[in-house]
Design an enzyme around this catalytic site. Structure first.
Site, PDB file in Angstrom:
ATOM      1  N   GLU A 195      27.151 -18.604  46.664  1.00 48.60           N
ATOM      2  CA  GLU A 195      27.648 -19.636  47.233  1.00 48.60           C
ATOM      3  C   GLU A 195      27.587 -19.829  48.892  1.00 48.60           C
ATOM      4  OE1 GLU A 195      28.400 -19.440  44.005  1.00 48.60           O
ATOM      5  OE2 GLU A 195      29.406 -21.305  44.097  1.00 48.60           O
ATOM      6  N   TYR A 231      27.871 -17.162  50.791  1.00 39.21           N
ATOM      7  CA  TYR A 231      28.695 -15.936  51.632  1.00 39.21           C
ATOM      8  C   TYR A 231      27.729 -14.884  52.156  1.00 39.21           C
ATOM      9  CZ  TYR A 231      32.762 -18.706  50.223  1.00 39.21           C
ATOM     10  OH  TYR A 231      33.600 -19.796  49.993  1.00 39.21           O
ATOM     11  N   ARG A 270      28.293 -11.724  41.234  1.00 42.13           N
ATOM     12  CA  ARG A 270      28.162 -13.326  41.522  1.00 42.13           C
ATOM     13  C   ARG A 270      26.846 -13.566  42.089  1.00 42.13           C
ATOM     14  NH1 ARG A 270      32.064 -18.059  41.892  1.00 42.13           N
ATOM     15  NH2 ARG A 270      30.789 -19.556  41.049  1.00 42.13           N
ATOM     16  N   HIS A 315      27.758 -23.283  49.839  1.00 38.97           N
ATOM     17  CA  HIS A 315      28.713 -24.351  50.186  1.00 38.97           C
ATOM     18  C   HIS A 315      28.163 -25.542  50.994  1.00 38.97           C
ATOM     19  CE1 HIS A 315      31.680 -22.807  47.838  1.00 38.97           C
ATOM     20  NE2 HIS A 315      32.194 -21.853  48.693  1.00 38.97           N
ATOM     21  N   GLU A 316      27.053 -25.156  52.107  1.00 38.47           N
ATOM     22  CA  GLU A 316      26.418 -26.068  52.713  1.00 38.47           C
ATOM     23  C   GLU A 316      25.275 -27.023  52.056  1.00 38.47           C
ATOM     24  OE1 GLU A 316      24.893 -22.467  54.892  1.00 38.47           O
ATOM     25  OE2 GLU A 316      23.152 -23.332  55.487  1.00 38.47           O
ATOM     26  N   ALA A 354      37.053 -22.198  36.083  1.00 38.39           N
ATOM     27  CA  ALA A 354      38.201 -21.802  37.052  1.00 38.39           C
ATOM     28  C   ALA A 354      39.234 -23.080  37.055  1.00 38.39           C
ATOM     29  CB  ALA A 354      37.641 -21.767  38.498  1.00 38.39           C
ATOM     30  N   GLN A 372      40.942 -33.260  44.061  1.00 39.34           N
ATOM     31  CA  GLN A 372      41.846 -33.723  44.954  1.00 39.34           C
ATOM     32  C   GLN A 372      43.035 -32.934  45.363  1.00 39.34           C
ATOM     33  OE1 GLN A 372      41.411 -38.091  43.112  1.00 39.34           O
ATOM     34  NE2 GLN A 372      43.143 -38.068  44.680  1.00 39.34           N
ATOM     35  N   LYS A 393      37.912 -51.109  60.710  1.00 39.21           N
ATOM     36  CA  LYS A 393      37.867 -49.793  61.456  1.00 39.21           C
ATOM     37  C   LYS A 393      36.587 -49.856  61.949  1.00 39.21           C
ATOM     38  CE  LYS A 393      40.071 -47.111  58.580  1.00 39.21           C
ATOM     39  NZ  LYS A 393      40.836 -48.103  57.470  1.00 39.21           N
ATOM     40  N   TRP A 401      31.732 -36.717  50.954  1.00 36.05           N
ATOM     41  CA  TRP A 401      30.267 -36.768  51.134  1.00 36.05           C
ATOM     42  C   TRP A 401      29.540 -36.960  49.836  1.00 36.05           C
ATOM     43  CZ3 TRP A 401      26.626 -33.305  48.720  1.00 36.05           C
ATOM     44  CH2 TRP A 401      27.152 -32.373  48.135  1.00 36.05           C
TER      45      TRP A 401
HETATM   46  P1  NAP Z   1      42.576 -47.763  50.938  1.00 37.37           P
HETATM   47  O1  NAP Z   1      42.304 -46.392  50.889  1.00 37.37           O
HETATM   48  O2  NAP Z   1      44.107 -47.944  51.521  1.00 37.37           O
HETATM   49  O3  NAP Z   1      41.685 -48.651  51.445  1.00 37.37           O
HETATM   50  C1  NAP Z   1      41.753 -50.055  51.772  1.00 37.37           C
HETATM   51  C2  NAP Z   1      40.752 -50.497  52.643  1.00 37.37           C
HETATM   52  O4  NAP Z   1      40.954 -52.110  52.878  1.00 37.37           O
HETATM   53  C3  NAP Z   1      40.395 -49.961  53.693  1.00 37.37           C
HETATM   54  O5  NAP Z   1      38.711 -49.983  53.894  1.00 37.37           O
HETATM   55  C4  NAP Z   1      41.091 -50.858  54.823  1.00 37.37           C
HETATM   56  O6  NAP Z   1      40.150 -50.637  55.910  1.00 37.37           O
HETATM   57  C5  NAP Z   1      41.070 -52.224  54.093  1.00 37.37           C
HETATM   58  N1  NAP Z   1      42.148 -53.252  54.547  1.00 37.37           N
HETATM   59  C6  NAP Z   1      43.565 -52.816  54.433  1.00 37.37           C
HETATM   60  N2  NAP Z   1      44.098 -53.913  54.631  1.00 37.37           N
HETATM   61  C7  NAP Z   1      43.299 -55.104  54.962  1.00 37.37           C
HETATM   62  C8  NAP Z   1      43.296 -56.264  55.205  1.00 37.37           C
HETATM   63  N3  NAP Z   1      44.620 -56.823  55.442  1.00 37.37           N
HETATM   64  N4  NAP Z   1      42.399 -57.365  55.442  1.00 37.37           N
HETATM   65  C9  NAP Z   1      40.954 -56.461  55.236  1.00 37.37           C
HETATM   66  N5  NAP Z   1      40.805 -55.242  55.016  1.00 37.37           N
HETATM   67  C10 NAP Z   1      41.970 -54.354  54.907  1.00 37.37           C
HETATM   68  O7  NAP Z   1      43.213 -48.482  49.449  1.00 37.37           O
HETATM   69  P2  NAP Z   1      42.243 -48.352  48.283  1.00 37.37           P
HETATM   70  O8  NAP Z   1      40.513 -48.348  48.351  1.00 37.37           O
HETATM   71  O9  NAP Z   1      42.704 -49.435  47.412  1.00 37.37           O
HETATM   72  O10 NAP Z   1      42.337 -46.923  47.539  1.00 37.37           O
HETATM   73  C11 NAP Z   1      43.482 -46.700  47.265  1.00 37.37           C
HETATM   74  C12 NAP Z   1      43.992 -45.552  46.707  1.00 37.37           C
HETATM   75  O11 NAP Z   1      43.331 -45.048  45.485  1.00 37.37           O
HETATM   76  C13 NAP Z   1      43.469 -44.581  47.741  1.00 37.37           C
HETATM   77  O12 NAP Z   1      44.241 -44.079  48.622  1.00 37.37           O
HETATM   78  C14 NAP Z   1      43.041 -43.252  46.699  1.00 37.37           C
HETATM   79  O13 NAP Z   1      44.316 -42.239  47.082  1.00 37.37           O
HETATM   80  C15 NAP Z   1      42.961 -43.860  45.549  1.00 37.37           C
HETATM   81  N6  NAP Z   1      41.556 -43.908  45.144  1.00 37.37           N
HETATM   82  C16 NAP Z   1      40.778 -42.657  45.565  1.00 37.37           C
HETATM   83  C17 NAP Z   1      39.351 -42.692  45.312  1.00 37.37           C
HETATM   84  C18 NAP Z   1      38.864 -41.224  45.366  1.00 37.37           C
HETATM   85  O14 NAP Z   1      37.503 -41.430  45.529  1.00 37.37           O
HETATM   86  N7  NAP Z   1      39.341 -40.362  45.508  1.00 37.37           N
HETATM   87  C19 NAP Z   1      39.016 -43.511  44.393  1.00 37.37           C
HETATM   88  C20 NAP Z   1      39.717 -44.710  44.281  1.00 37.37           C
HETATM   89  C21 NAP Z   1      41.085 -44.981  44.534  1.00 37.37           C
HETATM   90  P3  NAP Z   1      40.343 -51.496  57.285  1.00 37.37           P
HETATM   91  O15 NAP Z   1      41.935 -51.748  57.816  1.00 37.37           O
HETATM   92  O16 NAP Z   1      39.683 -50.478  58.314  1.00 37.37           O
HETATM   93  O17 NAP Z   1      39.424 -52.848  56.788  1.00 37.37           O
HETATM   94 FE1  SF4 Z   2      40.570 -30.097  38.023  1.00 38.18          FE
HETATM   95 FE2  SF4 Z   2      41.529 -32.039  39.773  1.00 38.18          FE
HETATM   96 FE3  SF4 Z   2      43.214 -30.255  38.761  1.00 38.18          FE
HETATM   97 FE4  SF4 Z   2      41.322 -29.699  40.633  1.00 38.18          FE
HETATM   98  S1  SF4 Z   2      43.068 -31.334  40.911  1.00 38.18           S
HETATM   99  S2  SF4 Z   2      41.810 -28.721  38.643  1.00 38.18           S
HETATM  100  S3  SF4 Z   2      39.656 -31.021  39.835  1.00 38.18           S
HETATM  101  S4  SF4 Z   2      41.952 -31.922  37.608  1.00 38.18           S
END
Ligand code: NAP
Ligand code: SF4
Length: 671
Positions: free
Chosen positions: A165, A167, A215, A253-254, A311, A340, A563, A577
């Site tokens: 990884e 290290y 490893r 990791h990189e 793991a 997450q 933003k 990423w």
């Molecule tokens: P979010 O992360 O809060 O993003 C909302 C987006 O909408 C932002 O880009 C925001 O950016 C924009 N926005 C907010 N208010 C707005 C408005 N009034 N007019 C125009 N643009 C507006 O919400 P989300 O994408 O719905 O995700 C919700 C949650 O689901 C996340 O916090 C996450 O925890 C979870 N989720 C995670 C993943 C993941 O990949 N890990 C995937 C899906 C969902 P600007 O304000 O800059 O425009």
């Molecule tokens: Fe698996 Fe997600 Fe739980 Fe990590 S947080 S152990 S990736 S299910």
């Protein structure tokens, strides 16, 4: 017998492992907490009782400079032995074995004292390492041996030497980071000398009857990584030097190729271990994205490896092995590879836990003992929060009725599971559905909970887990049928054209762009996935890299946010990423600092830095965040019963399944 190959013992000559399942090394964060070893002991105890054959601890540094962070765990002094005993004793009582991982971070050390083979900074640490002097190298070799001896005194059955990884040891092995001119640089023999000195020194100290796992980085996935011939040669030298088992390391990791996130196909790298099987005779362990007993069994049965390492699946499910052995694989809480709550926490210096199992690493703090006062509880909404609450509360003896207005459980997970690379989310829905049945939760689908029902059914308390509704935007022309929200798209209620603008670039905006760009998920087509990321499965190039296949975009997609900060900044620390790279592969156009003006027959009118622009798109998809679905809160509160809000209905801005499930579990433990 279920899973006969996976559950068969493994004879190591001087000792035997009861099965082929290794719980791989994971840093939990408890290692550095006050009284953390007591919590860690309980964490390992539950996994050992769950049937795992052998455990490898999180990485422990052999000396101060080798720590990952200044406060990280180190084993160098006799007074440090006692706390490790707490873990080895409980694991042995449960019939499993445990090895200490010795990890020197080298240039990945997040402190100004880091050292490496050469003074070349890594792209993932702000600190430039100092090149080790010959004296430092010799001293470090001794430090490894001293740690191993202390590990033996602490009752460990062996050590795992972290040589992959990216290290320190890996930094010596590859010319990528080793430009030394002395006997530790240049030829392969010289670059591998450090690794072999360490193994020889450890073996001399601990004797023959002590497990040494190495490893080995079998696929570096970086420029100037090892060639296949070099990997094979080092493996042979390690075998000669007395290594007991070789574990597989994939990717530094990189490296900019995903190796463990959810979009990596299951067991995507078992072929690398299989390739080495023909070259050495000591046991080999396969790793990376192995998360079900079927996948694991298949790897052993087909001869790809002698053991499998998992793991994160043991964060998600301590009883993984016992459930597999009892033909209860359908009851396993499967790791969905989201990172997450585990790696994202670790990289933010927070205690690791698990999105689908909030008890992970909280075994002494979050428990679900029988309630002395069983209550009749109505739960509104069978998304992650509602399901988690219902299951944990019912296990405590409460009488739980779970109401879901739709015809299926899952809530937001039913949207997430449709996104390419998020197929694993199905497993969580399957797990909770089975638990709902097992815990005797009374699930009522197609039924909205109303105040009338509350009165008729004589509930004591109400839990509202009604989730969120997508935010609508009140702008000119946004009432046009071509302006839709992400739920309508995922519900397939609308046809989406070839030119699309997405408003909002949070997790859902990224997911929606991926969904619209990729018709066939490469996660379920490994050969396509290797090509997409430029992984050389023929291993003709150093590091296993080759040019990635250029992708012809199927749609013209523009992803926007108001933003002006970097796109996807709020995505997961260890997975964001990957999402950004995927969208680049699909040539998604990303715009920041956008003001939305109007939609008309020409398309979407926007402004960036005051300059008007027209996006000639067929559709606009709103991914502009969420609002809590509070429609029923007032009415429920008027019933006079105690009402609890959990998940998105409580805080929409932080809508995420990790928080939702945890909040449901905590309320269930207290109610
Ligand atoms: P979010 O992360 O809060 O993003 C909302 C987006 O909408 C932002 O880009 C925001 O950016 C924009 N926005 C907010 N208010 C707005 C408005 N009034 N007019 C125009 N643009 C507006 O919400 P989300 O994408 O719905 O995700 C919700 C949650 O689901 C996340 O916090 C996450 O925890 C979870 N989720 C995670 C993943 C993941 O990949 N890990 C995937 C899906 C969902 P600007 O304000 O800059 O425009
Ligand atoms: Fe698996 Fe997600 Fe739980 Fe990590 S947080 S152990 S990736 S299910």
């Amino acid at each position: 017998m279920a899973y006969p190959h996976l559950l068969a013992p493994l004879d190591l000559g001087f000792t035997q492992l009861k099965n082929r399942v290794l719980m791989g090394s994971m840093h939990t964060g408890l290692e550095e907490e006050k009284n953390g070893f007591d919590k860690l002991a309980q964490f390992y105890k539950e996994r050992a009782e769950g049937g795992v054959g052998m455990i490898v601890t999180g990485g422990v540094a052999p000396n101060f400079r080798g720590r990952l962070t200044p406060g990280a765990c180190q084993l160098s002094f006799p007074w440090q032995v006692a706390k490790h005993r707490k873990m080895t004793d409980v694991v042995h009582q449960a019939g499993a074995k445990i090895c200490l991982q010795i990890l020197h971070s080298g240039r990945y050390g997040y402190h100004p004292f880091s050292v490496s083979a050469s003074d070349i900074k890594s792209p993932i640490s702000p600190f430039k390492p100092r090149a080790m002097s010959l004296r430092q190298i010799k001293k470090t070799v001794k430090d490894y041996a001293a740690s191993a001896l202390l590990a033996r005194k602490a009752g460990y059955d062996g050590v795992e030497v972290m040589g992959s990884e990216g290290y320190l040891i890996n930094q010596f092995i590859c010319t990528h980071s080793n430009q030394r001119q002395d006997e530790y640089g240049g030829s392969l023999e010289n670059r591998c000398r450090f690794a072999l000195d360490i193994i020889n020194a450890i073996r001399a100290k601990v004797g023959t009857e002590f497990i040494i796992i190495f490893r080995l980085s079998m696929l570096d996935l970086i420029e100037k990584g090892s060639t296949w011939d070099e990997v094979v040669q080092l493996a042979k030298w390690l075998e000669e030097a007395g290594v007991t088992i070789i574990n597989t390391g994939i990717g530094w990791h990189e490296a900019r190729i995903p190796t463990i996130v959810t979009s990596v196909p299951r067991a995507a790298f078992a072929w690398v271990t299989e390739k080495l099987k023909k070259e050495v005779s000591i046991p080999l362990i396969a790793t990376n994205r192995i998360n079900t007993p079927d996948i694991a069994e298949n790897i052993i049965a087909s001869g790809q490896a002698d053991m499998v390492s998992m793991a994160r699946p043991f964060l998600a499910e301590p009883q993984f092995v016992n459930k597999a052995a009892n033909n209860e694989a359908h009851l396993i809480n499967t790791c969905i590879g989201c990172n997450q709550a585990c790696l994202d926490h670790t990289f933010s210096l927070k205690r690791a836990t698990c999105l689908v199992n909030p008890r992970a690493c909280y075994e002494t703090e979050l428990n679900f003992g029988q309630t002395p006062r069983p209550k009749r509880i109505a739960v509104m909404g069978a998304g992650p929060a509602g399901m988690a609450f219902s299951v944990y509360a019912a296990k405590r003896g409460h009488d739980v009725v779970l109401y879901e207005a739709k015809s299926e459980v899952g809530g937001q997970f039913n949207f997430a599971r449709q996104v390419p690379g998020k197929e694993e989310f199905d497993e969580t829905i399957r797990y909770f559905l089975n638990q709902i049945e097992l815990a005797n939760v009374d699930l009522r689908l197609n039924t909205r909970l109303t105040p009338d029902i509350i009165e008729k059914e004589q509930f004591d308390e109400v839990v509202i887990a009604a989730g969120v509704i997508p935010r609508a935007l009140d702008l000119p022309g946004f009432d046009d049928a071509k302006v839709v929200n992400y739920q309508q798209v995922l519900n397939k209620e609308v046809e989406i054209g070839n030119k699309v603008a997405l408003i909002g670039a949070g997790g859902i905006g990224f997911d929606m762009a991926h969904y619209l760009a990729e018709q066939h998920s490469s996660t379920i087509d490994p050969q396509q996935w290797y090509k997409q990321w430029g992984i050389d499965t023929q291993y003709q190039h150093a590091g296993g890299l080759m040019p990635a296949e250029q992708h012809q975009p199927e749609r013209e997609i523009t992803l926007m946010q108001r933003k002006s900060s970097k796109m996807g900044k709020g995505l997961g620390k260890t997975s964001g990423w990957v999402h950004r790279s995927v969208l680049k592969q699909h040539q998604v156009n990303m715009l920041t600092g956008v003001s939305y003006i109007k939609f008309d027959e020409q398309g979407l009118h926007i402004e960036i830095e005051g300059k008007p622009q027209l996006l000639e798109v067929d559709n606009v998809v709103l991914c502009a965040g969420q609002e809590s679905n509070r429609e029923w809160v007032d009415a429920m509160q008027k019933t006079g019963l105690p009402v609890h809000l959990i998940g998105g209905v409580d805080v929409a801005a932080e809508l995420d399944a990790k928080r939702a499930i945890r909040q449901g579990a905590i309320l269930a433990s207290e109610i």
